[in-house]
Structures are given as C-alpha cells and as structure tokens.
Design a protein around this motif. Sequence first.
Motif, short mmCIF file in Angstrom:
data_model
loop_
_atom_site.label_atom_id
_atom_site.label_comp_id
_atom_site.label_asym_id
_atom_site.label_seq_id
_atom_site.Cartn_x
_atom_site.Cartn_y
_atom_site.Cartn_z
N ILE A 51 0.75 -1.13 0.00
CA ILE A 51 0.02 0.09 -0.02
C ILE A 51 0.76 1.14 0.13
N TRP A 52 0.67 2.19 -0.87
CA TRP A 52 1.43 3.25 -0.87
C TRP A 52 0.95 4.48 -0.20
N THR A 53 1.56 5.31 -0.39
CA THR A 53 1.50 6.59 0.59
C THR A 53 -0.22 7.23 0.36
N HIS A 54 -0.58 7.08 -1.13
CA HIS A 54 -1.73 7.77 -1.35
C HIS A 54 -2.74 6.81 -1.63
N GLY A 55 -2.67 5.56 -0.74
CA GLY A 55 -3.75 4.60 -0.80
C GLY A 55 -3.86 3.61 -1.96
N GLU A 56 -2.91 3.85 -3.04
CA GLU A 56 -2.99 2.71 -4.05
C GLU A 56 -2.44 1.52 -3.60
N THR A 57 -3.20 0.35 -3.78
CA THR A 57 -2.77 -1.07 -3.47
C THR A 57 -2.45 -2.07 -4.44
N SER A 58 -1.62 -3.04 -3.99
CA SER A 58 -1.50 -4.16 -4.92
C SER A 58 -1.46 -5.35 -4.07
N VAL A 59 -1.90 -6.41 -4.49
CA VAL A 59 -1.99 -7.76 -3.81
C VAL A 59 -1.63 -8.72 -4.64
N LYS A 60 -0.99 -9.64 -4.07
CA LYS A 60 -0.40 -11.01 -4.67
C LYS A 60 -1.72 -11.77 -5.45
N SER A 61 -1.68 -11.93 -6.91
CA SER A 61 -2.76 -12.52 -7.60
C SER A 61 -3.14 -13.87 -7.07
N SER A 62 -2.61 -14.56 -6.45
CA SER A 62 -3.06 -15.59 -5.86
C SER A 62 -3.98 -15.63 -4.52
N VAL A 63 -3.90 -14.30 -4.02
CA VAL A 63 -4.59 -14.30 -2.71
C VAL A 63 -5.47 -13.18 -2.73
N LYS A 64 -5.45 -12.31 -3.83
CA LYS A 64 -6.37 -11.06 -4.11
C LYS A 64 -7.83 -11.26 -3.92
N ASP A 65 -8.39 -12.46 -4.26
CA ASP A 65 -9.52 -12.41 -4.00
C ASP A 65 -10.13 -13.02 -2.46
N ARG A 66 -8.99 -12.85 -1.83
CA ARG A 66 -9.37 -13.28 -0.34
C ARG A 66 -8.67 -12.12 0.62
N PHE A 67 -7.61 -11.47 0.28
CA PHE A 67 -6.91 -10.65 1.21
C PHE A 67 -7.06 -9.19 0.70
N ASN A 68 -7.25 -8.28 1.65
CA ASN A 68 -7.11 -6.75 1.16
C ASN A 68 -6.40 -6.03 2.36
N VAL A 69 -5.79 -4.97 1.65
CA VAL A 69 -4.67 -4.30 2.41
C VAL A 69 -5.53 -2.65 2.35
N SER A 70 -5.21 -2.39 3.67
CA SER A 70 -5.79 -0.85 3.70
C SER A 70 -5.17 -0.23 5.00
N LYS A 71 -5.26 1.22 5.08
CA LYS A 71 -4.64 1.62 6.25
C LYS A 71 -5.28 2.94 6.76
N ASP A 72 -5.22 3.35 7.99
CA ASP A 72 -5.68 4.35 8.66
C ASP A 72 -4.55 5.33 9.03
N ASP A 73 -4.55 6.54 8.44
CA ASP A 73 -3.49 7.60 8.62
C ASP A 73 -3.47 8.22 9.79
N ALA A 74 -4.48 8.30 10.54
CA ALA A 74 -4.81 8.79 11.79
C ALA A 74 -4.28 7.88 12.98
N LYS A 75 -4.30 6.72 12.72
CA LYS A 75 -3.66 5.71 13.64
C LYS A 75 -2.24 5.21 13.10
N ASP A 76 -1.64 5.78 12.04
CA ASP A 76 -0.42 5.14 11.75
C ASP A 76 -0.39 3.61 11.59
N ALA A 77 -1.39 3.25 10.98
CA ALA A 77 -1.63 1.62 11.07
C ALA A 77 -1.84 1.29 9.76
N VAL A 78 -1.64 0.16 9.42
CA VAL A 78 -1.79 -0.69 8.06
C VAL A 78 -2.51 -1.92 8.40
N TYR A 79 -3.44 -2.40 7.52
CA TYR A 79 -4.01 -3.50 7.88
C TYR A 79 -4.11 -4.67 6.68
N LEU A 80 -4.08 -5.85 7.09
CA LEU A 80 -4.14 -6.94 6.34
C LEU A 80 -5.26 -7.77 6.56
#
Length: 118
Positions: A51-80
């Motif tokens: 996940i890049w600074t501006h929120g763009e994401t990329s997920v490995k193709s073999s898991v992209k239908d099941r895994f999702n990446v996101s972030k919460d800037d206010a909490k300095d946190a990244v989630y999978l």
Amino acid sequence: QEQPVESGGGLVQPGESLRLSCTLPGFTAHKCGAEWHRQGAGPYRDWISTIWTHGETSVKSSVKDRFNVSKDDAKDAVYLQLTGLKPEDTGTYFCKTFGYAPWCTKNWGQGTQVTVSS
C-alpha cells in the motif's frame, strides 16, 4: 531503532478470517508506504501486498480474492484483512515500511503468526 509492530494473528480454522495490524508512529507524517510479507516453514519471505502513501494497493494475484490491504492514517496503521483462510496461508506475517524519506526504512519487526488448521 523503532520498527513496525505487527499484531492480530492467531490460530483459526479453514474459512475463517483475521485482520492483521501493523503500527509505526510517524508512518503517516513521513509519507511511508508498507508491504506485507509471509514467511512459511522455510527461510524466505514472500511478498503479499503493498500500500502506497496515497492509498493505492497491490495484492498478490493468488490471494487477491481473499486478502485486502488498507490503512488508517490517523492511527499510523496498516491492515491486512485475511478472509477464507486456508492451511497454506499459515506463516508469520511481517510488515515492511518504505518511502522516499530515509526514516521509512526500518528493520523487520517480530511478525505475527497465523496458523490455519482444523
């Protein structure tokens, strides 16, 4: 040197879900991005997502239908978000930060263990 702190792993049954967290105070202020990697039984870590600074994401193709990446800037946190977990998803998940600012480059954290077993 501070490093990312991963959490949220656990022992789950196939088909269940987990949300992994990666926190690093200052992550947002320094405009860092983050990657998730998984280490299975062997010594190598496989890239899972970015996940890049501006929120763009990329997920490995073999898991992209099941895994999702996101972030919460206010909490300095990244989630999978892991859904539909399978035994082959078992491993230690690590977060790695990056960015133009040298501050963003940190040592690997301790990771969080995900075990999928019936």
